[in-house]
Scaffold this active site. Structure first.
Site: not given
Ligand code: ADP
Length: 162
Positions: A91, A129, A18, A42
């Protein structure tokens, strides 16, 4: 014209993946608002306050960044904040179908808001996460994947009583 982008997510918890997307998007926009979703479809481990505190500590001193919370549709939040772009991270291949569908729906709902995808960096392309929580649940250190303070909080919360 100030170019404002919203980087929305659940950030449960914040990972180095992130942070990488956030840092790179700050180079593209005048201001980035990291929008922490209050509710998520989630199962959340951390409260909204904890998720915000993790981000605040990790981004201390970063310019042109605002941390905020939002409820409801991301496009409605963008309109409210005057943001014309939504930042999403991609990803490997796993994110594509879901992100593509959401971006098409968002365009229908708000054609003036563009979704910008940033590809994850090599080091973080398999960091999520969900995976980090799973590993921490078994008492293992995840500080390569999340900031140090998040790693400690994860171990604290998840390995209690083990
Ligand atoms: P959501 O519930 O909206 O998917 P997340 O916190 O899981 O929220 O992810 C927020 C954003 O960050 C999403 O666009 C996700 O694809 C991106 N993201 C999460 N982990 C990574 C990572 N390791 N590398 C790049 N982007 C990421």
């Amino acid at each position: 014209m100030t170019r404002i982008a919203v980087y929305p997510g659940s950030f449960d918890p914040l990972t180095r993946g992130h942070l990488d997307i956030l840092q790179r998007s700050l180079g593209l926009f005048d201001k980035v608002i990291i929008g922490v979703a209050v509710n998520s479809n989630k199962a959340l481990l951390f409260s909204i306050e904890e998720r915000i505190d993790f981000i605040r500590e990790a981004t201390e001193g970063w310019a042109n960044l605002e941390i905020d919370t939002f409820e409801g549709l991301t496009v409605d939040y963008c309109k409210k904040r005057g943001a014309k772009s939504i930042i999403r991270g991609l990803r490997a291949v796993t994110d594509f179908d879901y992100e593509y569908a959401i971006s098409l729906m968002n365009r229908k709902l708000a054609p003036e808001v563009e979704t910008i995808f940033l590809m994850s960096s090599n080091d973080y392309s398999f960091v999520s996460s969900t995976i980090v929580k799973e590993v921490a649940r078994h008492g293992r250190d995840v500080s390569a994947q999340v900031p140090e303070h998040v790693s400690k909080a994860l171990l604290n919360k998840l390995s209690k009583g083990k």
